[in-house]
Every structure is written in structure tokens, then in C-alpha cells.
Design a protein around this motif. Structure first.
Motif, PDB file in Angstrom:
ATOM      1  N   SER A  35       0.755  -1.422   0.226  1.00  0.00           N
ATOM      2  CA  SER A  35      -0.127  -0.024   0.224  1.00  0.00           C
ATOM      3  C   SER A  35       0.842   1.373   0.264  1.00  0.00           C
ATOM      4  O   SER A  35      -0.134   2.836   0.302  1.00  0.00           O
ATOM      5  N   CYS A  36       1.983   0.988  -0.246  1.00  0.00           N
ATOM      6  CA  CYS A  36       3.000   1.893  -0.141  1.00  0.00           C
ATOM      7  C   CYS A  36       2.812   3.237  -1.062  1.00  0.00           C
ATOM      8  O   CYS A  36       2.868   2.030  -2.516  1.00  0.00           O
TER       9      CYS A  36
ATOM     10  N   THR B 263      -1.210   2.948  -9.857  1.00  0.00           N
ATOM     11  CA  THR B 263      -1.088   1.372  -9.011  1.00  0.00           C
ATOM     12  C   THR B 263      -0.055   2.026  -7.996  1.00  0.00           C
ATOM     13  O   THR B 263       0.374   2.753  -8.192  1.00  0.00           O
ATOM     14  N   ARG B 264       0.148   1.716  -6.132  1.00  0.00           N
ATOM     15  CA  ARG B 264       0.243   2.347  -5.312  1.00  0.00           C
ATOM     16  C   ARG B 264       2.128   1.989  -6.042  1.00  0.00           C
ATOM     17  O   ARG B 264       1.954   0.731  -6.586  1.00  0.00           O
ATOM     18  N   GLY B 265       3.206   2.677  -5.537  1.00  0.00           N
ATOM     19  CA  GLY B 265       4.261   2.363  -5.708  1.00  0.00           C
ATOM     20  C   GLY B 265       5.085   0.816  -5.122  1.00  0.00           C
ATOM     21  O   GLY B 265       5.758  -0.320  -5.276  1.00  0.00           O
ATOM     22  N   GLY B 266       4.797   0.339  -3.447  1.00  0.00           N
ATOM     23  CA  GLY B 266       4.837  -0.565  -3.667  1.00  0.00           C
ATOM     24  C   GLY B 266       4.138  -2.260  -4.045  1.00  0.00           C
ATOM     25  O   GLY B 266       4.677  -3.312  -4.452  1.00  0.00           O
ATOM     26  N   ARG B 267       3.166  -1.736  -4.177  1.00  0.00           N
ATOM     27  CA  ARG B 267       2.549  -3.129  -5.052  1.00  0.00           C
ATOM     28  C   ARG B 267       3.085  -3.193  -6.709  1.00  0.00           C
ATOM     29  O   ARG B 267       3.752  -4.008  -7.036  1.00  0.00           O
ATOM     30  N   ARG B 268       3.556  -1.838  -7.600  1.00  0.00           N
ATOM     31  CA  ARG B 268       4.734  -1.815  -8.296  1.00  0.00           C
ATOM     32  C   ARG B 268       6.021  -2.509  -8.373  1.00  0.00           C
ATOM     33  O   ARG B 268       6.341  -3.410  -8.910  1.00  0.00           O
ATOM     34  N   PHE B 269       6.487  -2.056  -6.697  1.00  0.00           N
ATOM     35  CA  PHE B 269       7.794  -2.912  -7.230  1.00  0.00           C
ATOM     36  C   PHE B 269       7.434  -4.425  -7.170  1.00  0.00           C
ATOM     37  O   PHE B 269       8.783  -4.996  -7.241  1.00  0.00           O
ATOM     38  N   ALA B 270       6.990  -4.636  -6.093  1.00  0.00           N
ATOM     39  CA  ALA B 270       6.409  -6.115  -5.969  1.00  0.00           C
ATOM     40  C   ALA B 270       6.577  -6.956  -7.121  1.00  0.00           C
ATOM     41  O   ALA B 270       6.956  -8.351  -7.279  1.00  0.00           O
ATOM     42  N   LYS B 271       5.592  -6.146  -7.913  1.00  0.00           N
ATOM     43  CA  LYS B 271       5.519  -7.121  -9.449  1.00  0.00           C
ATOM     44  C   LYS B 271       6.637  -7.211 -10.370  1.00  0.00           C
ATOM     45  O   LYS B 271       6.522  -7.922 -11.114  1.00  0.00           O
ATOM     46  N   LYS B 272       7.439  -5.358 -10.688  1.00  0.00           N
ATOM     47  CA  LYS B 272       8.407  -6.174 -11.025  1.00  0.00           C
ATOM     48  C   LYS B 272       9.642  -6.946 -10.362  1.00  0.00           C
ATOM     49  O   LYS B 272      10.024  -7.887 -11.282  1.00  0.00           O
ATOM     50  N   LEU B 273       9.594  -7.323  -8.971  1.00  0.00           N
ATOM     51  CA  LEU B 273      10.394  -8.452  -8.560  1.00  0.00           C
ATOM     52  C   LEU B 273      10.018  -9.671  -9.110  1.00  0.00           C
ATOM     53  O   LEU B 273      10.449 -10.976  -9.899  1.00  0.00           O
TER      54      LEU B 273
ATOM     55  N   CYS C  77       0.057  -2.905   4.849  1.00  0.00           N
ATOM     56  CA  CYS C  77       0.703  -1.899   5.176  1.00  0.00           C
ATOM     57  C   CYS C  77       1.492  -2.374   6.554  1.00  0.00           C
ATOM     58  O   CYS C  77       1.388  -2.459   7.524  1.00  0.00           O
ATOM     59  N   MET C  78       2.618  -1.315   6.192  1.00  0.00           N
ATOM     60  CA  MET C  78       3.755  -1.852   6.890  1.00  0.00           C
ATOM     61  C   MET C  78       4.275  -0.729   8.508  1.00  0.00           C
ATOM     62  O   MET C  78       4.744  -0.394   9.149  1.00  0.00           O
ATOM     63  N   SER C  79       2.803   0.565   7.927  1.00  0.00           N
ATOM     64  CA  SER C  79       2.903   1.291   8.916  1.00  0.00           C
ATOM     65  C   SER C  79       4.365   2.262   8.933  1.00  0.00           C
ATOM     66  O   SER C  79       5.009   3.022   9.773  1.00  0.00           O
ATOM     67  N   ASN C  80       4.285   2.583   7.993  1.00  0.00           N
ATOM     68  CA  ASN C  80       6.036   3.072   7.193  1.00  0.00           C
ATOM     69  C   ASN C  80       6.260   4.684   6.208  1.00  0.00           C
ATOM     70  O   ASN C  80       6.380   4.489   5.676  1.00  0.00           O
ATOM     71  N   CYS C  81       4.647   5.464   6.460  1.00  0.00           N
ATOM     72  CA  CYS C  81       4.050   6.064   5.668  1.00  0.00           C
ATOM     73  C   CYS C  81       4.986   6.615   5.190  1.00  0.00           C
ATOM     74  O   CYS C  81       5.020   8.275   3.332  1.00  0.00           O
ATOM     75  N   LYS C  82       5.416   7.590   6.137  1.00  0.00           N
ATOM     76  CA  LYS C  82       6.553   8.783   5.807  1.00  0.00           C
ATOM     77  C   LYS C  82       7.947   8.952   4.910  1.00  0.00           C
ATOM     78  O   LYS C  82       8.646   9.366   4.503  1.00  0.00           O
ATOM     79  N   ARG C  83       7.768   6.831   5.321  1.00  0.00           N
ATOM     80  CA  ARG C  83       9.081   6.972   4.341  1.00  0.00           C
ATOM     81  C   ARG C  83       9.104   5.460   3.027  1.00  0.00           C
ATOM     82  O   ARG C  83      10.195   4.543   3.039  1.00  0.00           O
ATOM     83  N   ALA C  84       8.215   6.077   2.689  1.00  0.00           N
ATOM     84  CA  ALA C  84       7.894   4.632   1.921  1.00  0.00           C
ATOM     85  C   ALA C  84       8.060   4.905  -0.023  1.00  0.00           C
ATOM     86  O   ALA C  84       8.717   5.799  -0.110  1.00  0.00           O
ATOM     87  N   CYS C  85       8.457   3.899  -0.150  1.00  0.00           N
ATOM     88  CA  CYS C  85       8.146   2.434  -0.188  1.00  0.00           C
ATOM     89  C   CYS C  85       8.704   1.665   0.970  1.00  0.00           C
ATOM     90  O   CYS C  85      10.452   2.116   0.871  1.00  0.00           O
ATOM     91  N   THR C  86       8.430   0.933   1.816  1.00  0.00           N
ATOM     92  CA  THR C  86       8.690   0.153   2.599  1.00  0.00           C
ATOM     93  C   THR C  86       9.741  -1.443   1.948  1.00  0.00           C
ATOM     94  O   THR C  86       8.196  -1.988   2.109  1.00  0.00           O
ATOM     95  N   ILE C  87      10.077  -2.033   2.878  1.00  0.00           N
ATOM     96  CA  ILE C  87      10.817  -3.302   2.889  1.00  0.00           C
ATOM     97  C   ILE C  87      11.534  -3.779   3.838  1.00  0.00           C
ATOM     98  O   ILE C  87      11.730  -3.262   4.512  1.00  0.00           O
ATOM     99  N   SER C  88      11.090  -5.193   4.070  1.00  0.00           N
ATOM    100  CA  SER C  88      11.743  -5.539   5.075  1.00  0.00           C
ATOM    101  C   SER C  88      12.099  -7.243   4.919  1.00  0.00           C
ATOM    102  O   SER C  88      11.512  -8.057   3.753  1.00  0.00           O
ATOM    103  N   LEU C  89      13.531  -7.454   5.525  1.00  0.00           N
ATOM    104  CA  LEU C  89      14.121  -8.829   4.952  1.00  0.00           C
ATOM    105  C   LEU C  89      14.851  -9.000   6.610  1.00  0.00           C
ATOM    106  O   LEU C  89      14.963  -8.992   7.384  1.00  0.00           O
TER     107      LEU C  89
END
Length: 139
Positions: A13-14, A24-34, A51-63
Motif C-alpha cells: 500500500s506504499c 497503482t501504488r508504488g509498493g505494488r509496482r515494486f513487488a510486481k517488478k520483482l 500496510c507496514m505503517s511507514n508512510c513517511k518513508r515509503a516504499c518500505t520493505i523488510s528482510l
């Protein structure tokens, strides 16, 4: 060397400010590209988070991986292919680490400045973790 298959979470949802252009939202586009490029397919378990609750620093990922440090990154530009390429390097280094710990200088450049957090595993023996149940060791 150990090979630990981590989980890469992507906030779907970023927003990146280009939603009206791409519809479409940036986070979804990034996931689709991968997914579309089959990047990281055998190297990670890939999952979307609504939602990873980090809207001020979107797009967000975690490893993250079992018994390993968890990293959270933000400010990912889904339209910049360097993020995808650097992510491959990051995952490779992370997977080969015994506990997922990566110093800043060991991470690809894009993932040095965009870090939001590094969380140790619950039962960590890392030198950066201090058990405070009995106070500070130097008291």
C-alpha cells in the motif's frame, strides 16, 4: 557457509507519488517488478503486506529470517531498477551470514542510507545486544 532463505516483505500500500501516472501504488509496482523479472525467486520467500505503517518513508520493505537480524528499509523507488539489482546483492550477503548481521559498509550503497531499523533475533548472542535484566554490566 550457511545458506538461510530469508523472507522479503514488501508494503503493497506504499505510495510513491506516481499513483495517478501508473494507476497503482508504488509498493505494488515494486513487488510486481520483482515477480515479473523472476528476481530473487529462489533466494527469498516473497510476501506482500497490506500496510507496514511507514508512510513517511515509503516504499518500505523488510528482510528477515529465523534466528537472524531483521532489516527494515524505506524510500525505495519502484521505478529505479538499481533498487532491484542492489536487492539481489543484499539478499545474497544476508543469506550467507550466520545471523543475518550486515554492517553498513557491507550492504549495497542504496541500502546503507535507506535503512529504517535493524532488529536482533530474540535469542541473539551478538555483541551489539546487552541483556538488561540484571542492570547494566558496567554498573
Amino acid at each position: 557457509m550457511k545458506f538461510n532463505i530469508p523472507t522479503l516483505s514488501i508494503c503493497l500500500s506504499c505510495r510513491d507519488g506516481r499513483e495517478e501516472i501508473y494507476m497503482t501504488r508504488g509498493g505494488r509496482r515494486f513487488a510486481k517488478k520483482l515477480l515479473n523479472k523472476n528476481l530473487l525467486k529462489k533466494q527469498v520467500n516473497l510476501r506482500g503486506i497490506n500496510c507496514m505503517s511507514n508512510c513517511k518513508r515509503a516504499c518500505t520493505i523488510s528482510l528477515t529470517a529465523k534466528k537472524s537480524f531483521t532489516y527494515i528499509f524505506g524510500d525505495i523507488d519502484p521505478e529505479n531498477s538499481e533498487y532491484s539489482e542492489s536487492l539481489i546483492e543484499l539478499v545474497s550477503k544476508y543469506s550467507l551470514s550466520s545471523d543475518g548481521f550486515l554492517r553498513r559498509r557491507d550492504r549495497p550503497l542504496l541500502f546503507q542510507s535507506s535503512i529504517l531499523g535493524r532488529l536482533p533475533p530474540i535469542q541473539s548472542n551478538s555483541a551489539i545486544v546487552t541483556n538488561l535484566n540484571n542492570g547494566f554490566p558496567d554498573d
